[in-house]
Scaffold this active site. Structure first.
Site, PDB file in Angstrom:
ATOM      1  CG  ASP A   1      -1.806   1.202   1.313  1.00  0.00           C
ATOM      2  OD1 ASP A   1      -2.675   1.342   0.435  1.00  0.00           O
ATOM      3  OD2 ASP A   1      -1.646   2.010   2.247  1.00  0.00           O
TER       4      ASP A   1
ATOM      5  CD  GLU B   1      -2.287   2.674  -3.409  1.00  0.00           C
ATOM      6  OE1 GLU B   1      -3.271   3.417  -3.615  1.00  0.00           O
ATOM      7  OE2 GLU B   1      -1.909   2.394  -2.261  1.00  0.00           O
TER       8      GLU B   1
ATOM      9  CG  ASP C   1      -4.304   4.473 -10.041  1.00  0.00           C
ATOM     10  OD1 ASP C   1      -4.547   3.271 -10.266  1.00  0.00           O
ATOM     11  OD2 ASP C   1      -4.225   4.952  -8.894  1.00  0.00           O
TER      12      ASP C   1
ATOM     13  CG  ASN D   1     -10.734   6.565  -1.364  1.00  0.00           C
ATOM     14  OD1 ASN D   1     -11.170   6.453  -0.223  1.00  0.00           O
ATOM     15  ND2 ASN D   1      -9.522   6.168  -1.695  1.00  0.00           N
TER      16      ASN D   1
END
Length: 636
Positions: free
Chosen positions: A279, A316, A341, A415
């Protein structure tokens, strides 16, 4: 059972010297008792409190700097706490299980298990098809055994790797998992450690790898006792998004690194997990001669290699930093892949029109989407308006499978203020077009649970903290959306679901009965067909090269070729918005449809006569998109 006897691994602190520390920490049961190991380098003394024993047991300082003690007669199932001077007895920071929650006593766990996966080789990082899920909301009951019961469904779907959102125990009984308190303890609300082992064993029997999302960049705001024993865990100089940053290169950092590295190895060794998703690695600041990420990747790989298996470590990271996945020989950290992303953001801008926050950096044009797929990410060093500085590095030479793509994941859904999925905001033809682009692109695809049937349920942000902390979480959640146009009005912000409410958690549970009903069943059929092609069609196998072209303002062509396929090529034409007539240039003598989003088995209002390639002569073929969609052609 795994043994720590004879295992001594090098850990390099910031000053560059080499210190050898034993592994692992925690309670390790034997046939005649249990050894307890505690890292508390600043403490003068430490004691063990075992329930049912009349008095505390003093632990002795070892030559390695740990406190250690063997207690005869203490076996698996015993409950205990640890204590250093000046503090009350507390849970073991390396507890393997917290049966009564993160504030309760720790339980001694026997790691022995009757594994049946001796022939399992582990995942091939070049051909992963990842399915991300949250244990508590994925399957009815929300436990490890419930997830295990759905593994045959996932194998049939066509994915080959399951990624579990974080399971390290947390306060309360509802959480995404990013508030970790007990890093070694599977959350008791999901089941006991042996239940997780059964899940992994069953996954391997079905040919599914299991990856685990782990959090090493902070500890949860409640129930994390590690800093009491290891105050060096936090930096004295750096701040991070969640408060004080983790100390990876300052005084005492060798203990912090050891604890993290032992935790990473533990999941691979004792649970046969196939890899880790790390993470927010962009928050792990480390100026050591060997960055923690490189050391972690090497440690995981070594642990898996000792068991005769492959592994995968995925980051990530929002920096578009090529160093993450380049090999150590090129100055990189040697990770297997990184979440990328930019693809998601271009797709959202093109299909749903998002423009707040980081979406201001994206146009959603076919040209920019094609450039993203060609390179792996869009930002390769150019200026980012949102960040206010240059972003990204040149990914030249990095294999496509090292970029993990998605059109949904837990962050990009959860989110959002209301937890809406992409299929809640675009029509199904558009949704299938986006999915086709994801599953034909050469990058590694990731699906988020329920995506494959266009789930009607949202995935919202939920917690279960105590009243005071919970109130702050709720207020902060609503305040952070004040910068978004849709929630500038305080009344609108009050409509954002309360993370603390049980109803927010319940609303996020998948409804499996949807899979048998229209239109969900058709979308599920589409995903099965696409994943089947991805898994089995020779023109979609790595390292089949890809060429990506913008063939209109809203459409891209993704070409996949293989030298040993007799000159055949696979071309996917995808239009993400509106209608458009596009040409597929430089084709051979034939372009035959293989799969189309307009198949009547996928869409109730399918237009089967559309998306049929038209021969324009001279090796030119065009397709008339009357609405968003996609078609896969075999070109001879």
């Amino acid at each position: 059972m795994s043994s720590f006897h004879g295992e001594r691994r090098p850990i390099g602190p910031a000053e560059g010297t080499r210190t050898f520390l034993p592994g692992p920490p925690g309670a390790i049961p034997r046939s005649d008792g249990t050894t307890f190991r505690l890292a508390a380098p600043s403490a003068a003394a430490a004691h063990l409190h075992v329930e049912g024993h009349p008095r505390p047991v003093p632990l002795e300082r070892t030559a390695d700097g740990l406190f250690e003690g063997f207690v005869p007669g203490v076996r698996a199932g015993a409950r205990y706490r640890l204590q250093v001077e000046g503090a009350d007895p507390m849970p073991d920071p390396a507890s393997r299980f917290q049966p009564d929650g993160v504030h309760g006593p720790s339980e001694v766990i026997d790691a022995r298990f009757d594994w049946s996966d001796a022939g399992w080789a582990g995942p091939d990082a070049r051909s992963l098809r990842i399915y991300e899920l949250h244990v508590g909301t994925f399957a009815p009951g929300g436990r490890f055994d419930a997830v295990a019961s759905k593994l045959p469904y996932l194998a049939d779907l066509g994915v080959n790797a399951v990624e579990l959102m974080p399971i390290a125990d947390f306060p309360g009984c509802r959480n995404w998992g990013y508030d970790p308190a007990a890093l070694f303890a599977p959350a008791r609300c999901y089941g006991r450690p042996e239940s997780l082992r059964r899940l992994v064993d069953e996954a391997h029997r079905l040919g599914l790898a299991v990856l685990l999302d782990v959090v090493y960049n902070h500890l949860g705001p409640d129930g994390a006792y590690l800093p009491v024993f290891l105050p060096q865990f936090f930096s004295e100089e750096r701040e991070g998004p969640w408060g004080r940053a983790v100390n990876l290169d300052g005084p005492g950092s060798e203990w912090v690194r050891w604890f993290i590295l032992e935790n990473a190895r533990y999941w691979i060794r004792e649970f046969h997990l196939d890899g880790l998703r790390l993470d927010a690695t962009h928050t792990l600041e480390d100026a050591s001669p060997k960055h923690l990420l490189r050391e972690l990747a090497e440690g995981v790989r070594d642990e898996a290699r000792q068991a005769g298996r492959r592994s995968a470590v995925i980051a990530e990271d929002d920096r578009n930093l090529d160093r993450l996945v380049r090999p150590a020989s090129q100055g990189g950290f040697g990770l297997d892949a990184v979440w990328a992303d930019d693809f998601h953001h271009e797709v959202r801008r093109a299909t749903a029109g998002d423009r707040d926050g980081y979406y201001t950096d994206y146009s959603g044009s076919a040209a920019d989407l094609a450039a993203t797929i060609r390179r792996g990410w869009f930002f390769t060093g150019q200026h980012s308006r949102h960040a206010g500085r240059p972003r990204g590095t040149d990914p030249a030479g990095i294999a496509p499978h090292r970029f993990v793509y998605c059109i949904q994941n837990h962050d990009q859904v959860g989110n959002r203020a209301l937890g809406e999925r992409l299929n809640h905001q675009v029509d199904l033809p558009t949704y299938l077009a986006a999915a086709m682009a994801l599953l034909v692109a050469p990058e590694t695809p990731l699906l988020f649970m329920g995506q494959e049937w266009a789930a009607g349920t949202p995935f919202q942000f939920f917690t279960n903290h105590g009243p005071e902390l919970g109130r702050l979480v709720t207020e902060g959640r609503r305040r952070e959306f004040g910068a978004f146009a849709a929630f500038a009005d305080p009344v609108a912000r009050e409509g954002i679901p309360d993370p603390q409410a049980e109803s927010t958690f319940e609303a996020s549970r998948l409804r499996w009965d949807e899979t048998a009903r229209k239109p969900h069943a058709g979308v599920l059929g589409f995903y099965r067909a696409m994943l089947g092609l991805r898994a089995n069609h020779p023109l979609l196998q790595p390292p089949a090269p890809a060429r990506v072209d913008a063939v209109g303002e809203r459409s891209v062509a993704i070409w996949r070729e293989a030298p040993d396929e007799g000159g055949l090529a696979l071309a996917a034409l995808v239009c993400l918005s509106d209608a458009e007539r596009v040409e597929l240039p430089a084709t051979g003598s034939r372009a035959a449809p293989l799969l189309s989003t307009e198949d009547p088995s996928f869409l109730d209002d399918a237009r089967p006569g559309s998306l049929v390639p038209r021969d324009a002569g001279a090796g030119r073929v065009f397709v008339e998109f009357t609405r968003p969609g996609g078609v896969i052609l075999i070109v001879d």
